[in-house]
Enzyme design. Structure first.
Site, PDB file in Angstrom:
ATOM      1  N   SER A  56       0.834  -1.146   0.078  1.00 49.80           N
ATOM      2  CA  SER A  56       0.018  -0.032  -0.124  1.00 49.80           C
ATOM      3  C   SER A  56       0.788   1.327  -0.003  1.00 49.80           C
ATOM      4  CB  SER A  56      -0.831   0.177   1.276  1.00 49.80           C
ATOM      5  OG  SER A  56      -1.712  -1.058   1.361  1.00 49.80           O
TER       6      SER A  56
HETATM    7  N1  SAH Z   1      -0.642  -5.162   4.064  1.00 51.78           N
HETATM    8  C1  SAH Z   1       0.148  -5.410   2.828  1.00 51.78           C
HETATM    9  C2  SAH Z   1      -0.478  -5.072   1.578  1.00 51.78           C
HETATM   10  C3  SAH Z   1      -1.627  -5.881   1.110  1.00 51.78           C
HETATM   11  S1  SAH Z   1      -2.266  -6.257  -0.299  1.00 51.78           S
HETATM   12  C4  SAH Z   1       1.410  -4.906   2.868  1.00 51.78           C
HETATM   13  O1  SAH Z   1       1.889  -3.898   3.875  1.00 51.78           O
HETATM   14  O2  SAH Z   1       2.386  -5.259   1.804  1.00 51.78           O
HETATM   15  C5  SAH Z   1      -3.490  -7.096   0.016  1.00 51.78           C
HETATM   16  C6  SAH Z   1      -3.210  -8.669   0.364  1.00 51.78           C
HETATM   17  O3  SAH Z   1      -4.332  -9.107   0.734  1.00 51.78           O
HETATM   18  C7  SAH Z   1      -2.746  -9.393  -0.670  1.00 51.78           C
HETATM   19  O4  SAH Z   1      -1.400  -9.906  -0.488  1.00 51.78           O
HETATM   20  C8  SAH Z   1      -3.641 -10.373  -0.893  1.00 51.78           C
HETATM   21  O5  SAH Z   1      -3.204 -11.908  -1.116  1.00 51.78           O
HETATM   22  C9  SAH Z   1      -4.343 -10.506   0.424  1.00 51.78           C
HETATM   23  N2  SAH Z   1      -5.546 -10.969   0.520  1.00 51.78           N
HETATM   24  C10 SAH Z   1      -6.793 -11.034  -0.204  1.00 51.78           C
HETATM   25  N3  SAH Z   1      -7.810 -11.597   0.067  1.00 51.78           N
HETATM   26  C11 SAH Z   1      -7.649 -12.104   1.140  1.00 51.78           C
HETATM   27  C12 SAH Z   1      -8.088 -12.800   2.255  1.00 51.78           C
HETATM   28  N4  SAH Z   1      -9.365 -13.240   1.882  1.00 51.78           N
HETATM   29  N5  SAH Z   1      -7.744 -13.173   3.430  1.00 51.78           N
HETATM   30  C13 SAH Z   1      -6.539 -12.858   3.574  1.00 51.78           C
HETATM   31  N6  SAH Z   1      -5.543 -12.210   2.721  1.00 51.78           N
HETATM   32  C14 SAH Z   1      -5.969 -11.690   1.369  1.00 51.78           C
END
Ligand code: SAH
Length: 221
Positions: free
Chosen positions: A69
């Site tokens: 993000s």
């Molecule tokens: N917090 C992260 C950025 C998140 S991007 C950082 O600091 O880099 C969003 C993430 O959520 C992705 O890696 C994606 O694979 C994950 N995601 C998507 N759906 C999800 C779910 N149902 N449960 C857990 N993780 C999920």
């Protein structure tokens, strides 16, 4: 081109906080949050070929179609949690592990769930190598939360949910805060702050329009 360092990143976050203050109600962020952003090396969490952009105030690809993000959004969401050092937090969407590392600086224990196993393994490994011993990462579907360690003082969801997952509301402590982007995946979502009062009553406030990768529904459910 090199886009600066974490100190320059902080200045950009500070000016964006002022620009969005009318919407967010926050003119500046907690100094503890800013200190965490200054000390966690964001460049370690992005792929080597785009490392030169690590301190720019934008999201970046981290592989598997996912993104780390934007630093300002990380700061805002972390600030909204209003963390205390004694707390236990749950993160949904470990991704690169950057947000988890920021939280690890601020609270006693962080649990983070990631649905893509390769990202969960990579993030857990990096977080350990950077010396954080208070983050546990697991592969799983965030819609279900992580009941074993509940209730949590705060929950942060870093992928866009189409609805508020009931399990997350259940796993939030009375007095706890939940920060989550909610809306249709193809559009901007609304970043929401939910607070559970000591009687268990939930109040919600819309903070800002944001764009997140979707929270995927999975067969793990
Ligand atoms: N917090 C992260 C950025 C998140 S991007 C950082 O600091 O880099 C969003 C993430 O959520 C992705 O890696 C994606 O694979 C994950 N995601 C998507 N759906 C999800 C779910 N149902 N449960 C857990 N993780 C999920």
């Amino acid at each position: 081109m090199h886009t600066g360092n974490s100190r320059q990143m902080l200045h950009v976050i500070e000016s964006e906080a002022r620009l969005t203050a009318a919407l967010t109600g926050r003119w500046s962020f907690d100094p503890r949050v800013m200190h965490a952003l200054e000390s966690v090396p964001r460049d370690a969490f992005v792929p080597p070929q785009i490392r030169e952009f690590a301190f720019a105030n934008g999201p970046l690809p981290i592989g598997q179609g996912q993104t780390i993000s934007q630093p300002y959004i990380v700061a805002l969401m972390t600030d909204l949690l209003e963390t205390q050092p004694s707390q236990t937090l749950l993160e949904i969407g470990t991704g690169s592990g950057y947000q988890a590392a920021i939280l690890a600086q601020l609270v006693r224990q962080v649990y983070s769930l990631e649905i893509i196993p390769a990202l969960a393994i990579q993030a857990a490994d990096l977080i350990t190598r950077l010396g954080y011993d208070n983050v546990e990462v697991r592969t799983g579907d965030g819609h279900l939360g992580w009941p074993e360690h509940a209730p949590y003082d705060g929950i942060i969801v870093t992928a866009a949910a189409t609805h508020l997952p009931p399990a997350l509301l259940e796993q939030l402590k009375p007095g706890g805060r939940l920060v989550i982007p909610v809306g249709k995946p193809s559009m901007a979502q609304q970043l929401k702050l939910l607070e559970k009062d000591l009687k268990g009553k939930i109040t919600a406030r819309k903070v800002l329009d944001v764009v997140f990768v979707p929270m995927t529904e999975s067969g793990l459910r």
